[in-house]
Design a protein around this motif. Structure first.
Motif, PDB file in Angstrom:
ATOM      1  N   PRO A   1      31.746  -2.438 -38.822  1.00  0.00           N
ATOM      2  CA  PRO A   1      31.903  -3.330 -37.666  1.00  0.00           C
ATOM      3  C   PRO A   1      33.340  -3.314 -37.175  1.00  0.00           C
ATOM      4  CG  PRO A   1      31.766  -4.602 -39.691  1.00  0.00           C
ATOM      5  CD  PRO A   1      31.492  -3.183 -40.071  1.00  0.00           C
ATOM      6  N   MET A   2      33.519  -3.131 -35.892  1.00  0.00           N
ATOM      7  CA  MET A   2      34.850  -3.076 -35.288  1.00  0.00           C
ATOM      8  C   MET A   2      35.051  -4.274 -34.375  1.00  0.00           C
ATOM      9  SD  MET A   2      36.264  -0.197 -36.355  1.00  0.00           S
ATOM     10  CE  MET A   2      37.581   0.102 -35.158  1.00  0.00           C
ATOM     11  N   GLN A   3      36.191  -4.924 -34.504  1.00  0.00           N
ATOM     12  CA  GLN A   3      36.535  -5.997 -33.602  1.00  0.00           C
ATOM     13  C   GLN A   3      37.079  -5.431 -32.296  1.00  0.00           C
ATOM     14  OE1 GLN A   3      39.306  -8.479 -35.764  1.00  0.00           O
ATOM     15  NE2 GLN A   3      37.660  -9.554 -36.831  1.00  0.00           N
ATOM     16  N   ALA A   4      37.003  -6.189 -31.232  1.00  0.00           N
ATOM     17  CA  ALA A   4      37.540  -5.754 -29.944  1.00  0.00           C
ATOM     18  C   ALA A   4      39.057  -5.610 -30.043  1.00  0.00           C
ATOM     19  CB  ALA A   4      37.168  -6.748 -28.856  1.00  0.00           C
ATOM     20  N   PHE A   5      39.609  -4.650 -29.320  1.00  0.00           N
ATOM     21  CA  PHE A   5      41.055  -4.445 -29.279  1.00  0.00           C
ATOM     22  C   PHE A   5      41.428  -3.772 -27.974  1.00  0.00           C
ATOM     23  CE2 PHE A   5      39.158  -0.699 -31.190  1.00  0.00           C
ATOM     24  CZ  PHE A   5      39.864   0.377 -30.669  1.00  0.00           C
ATOM     25  N   ARG A   6      42.706  -3.725 -27.695  1.00  0.00           N
ATOM     26  CA  ARG A   6      43.200  -3.052 -26.497  1.00  0.00           C
ATOM     27  C   ARG A   6      43.922  -1.774 -26.894  1.00  0.00           C
ATOM     28  NH1 ARG A   6      47.251  -5.643 -23.979  1.00  0.00           N
ATOM     29  NH2 ARG A   6      47.789  -6.695 -25.919  1.00  0.00           N
ATOM     30  N   LEU A   7      43.788  -0.752 -26.060  1.00  0.00           N
ATOM     31  CA  LEU A   7      44.393   0.548 -26.332  1.00  0.00           C
ATOM     32  C   LEU A   7      45.032   1.094 -25.067  1.00  0.00           C
ATOM     33  CD1 LEU A   7      44.578   2.687 -28.671  1.00  0.00           C
ATOM     34  CD2 LEU A   7      42.598   3.800 -27.610  1.00  0.00           C
ATOM     35  N   ASP A   8      46.170   1.757 -25.236  1.00  0.00           N
ATOM     36  CA  ASP A   8      46.807   2.395 -24.083  1.00  0.00           C
ATOM     37  C   ASP A   8      45.851   3.367 -23.414  1.00  0.00           C
ATOM     38  OD1 ASP A   8      49.232   1.113 -24.360  1.00  0.00           O
ATOM     39  OD2 ASP A   8      50.274   2.809 -25.281  1.00  0.00           O
TER      40      ASP A   8
END
Length: 249
Positions: free
Chosen positions: A44-51
């Motif tokens: 399970p992956m949590q939401a995140f921001r990426l360039d």
């Protein structure tokens, strides 16, 4: 080139939100020696921001202007080898104006992480980077072929500007085909912390039996990505390795 144009190239890279979801990691957890293999399980992956793009020379130039300790003439050998920013003319001079939009390379893990920290961010973990590439299963055959074509070609004398290719389904550009990229935990998958005693570590995810501990033994591009990362040390500065940043939601 105008002052306005140069300033625009030095602005932080825009970021895109990647939603939470399940991700099938390439390396799978082992039950240990003498035990049955654990069935592949999603992570399970949590939401995140990426360039959206890799960090450019122009952006990194702005960083070293503000943080002189990361300039080429001042960098300590502990934090970067002698190839650090080797393509630049000097501490504060790029090869030419066109280089400002090209991805910065010849930067160590230490320098990449320092840049991201200065933006209030960090390098993405390997699983976050791979999650972005997996793109919820969209166009994976196309991505694999693009990767293989890239691996089979010699390094170009000059990299192209970031963002020339189409984005993936998340809106992220240039994950393959332009530069390899540092991750926060780049060396944690294929080497052990104690090489003299192999009886106590999980061997299924390491080089000797690497294909046993992976979710897809036919995924040659993934083997190459993990092998490349594992070959690096944090102070290495390689001409085709760049980076991008990750931030909390």
């Amino acid at each position: 080139m105008s002052v306005t144009a140069v300033a625009a190239m030095a602005r932080p890279t825009p970021m895109v939100r990647l939603p939470e979801g399940d991700f099938m990691p390439f390396f799978q957890e082992s039950a240990g020696k003498g035990k049955a293999r654990v069935a592949p399980a999603p992570l399970p992956m949590q939401a995140f921001r990426l360039d959206v793009f890799p960090v450019t020379n122009g952006q990194f130039l702005d960083f070293v202007r503000q943080h002189p300790e990361w300039r080429r003439s001042r960098i300590k050998p502990l934090f970067a080898d002698h190839h650090y920013l080797a393509k630049w003319r000097s501490d504060l001079e790029l090869p030419d104006a066109g280089a400002a939009t090209e991805p910065v390379t010849n930067v160590s893990w230490f320098a990449a992480e320092a840049y991201c920290e200065a933006q209030g961010q960090r390098l993405p973990t390997t699983e976050q980077w791979e999650y972005a590439l997996a793109d919820q299963g969209r166009k994976q055959n196309e991505i694999a072929q693009q990767s293989l074509d890239w691996f089979s070609s010699p390094n170009p004398k000059r990299l192209s500007a970031v963002g020339r290719g189409a984005p993936n389904g998340y809106g992220v550009h240039d994950l393959v085909g332009l530069v390899w990229e540092w991750t926060l935990d780049f060396s944690s998958f294929m080497t052990g912390t104690e090489q003299r005693n192999t009886s106590s570590k999980d061997d299924a995810a390491f080089c000797g039996s690497g294909s046993i501990g992976v979710s897809d033994a036919t995924d040659y591009p993934a083997f190459m990505r993990y092998a490349l990362r594992s070959s690096l040390k944090a102070n290495y500065t390689v001409e085709n390795v760049g980076f991008r940043c990750e931030g909390d939601e």
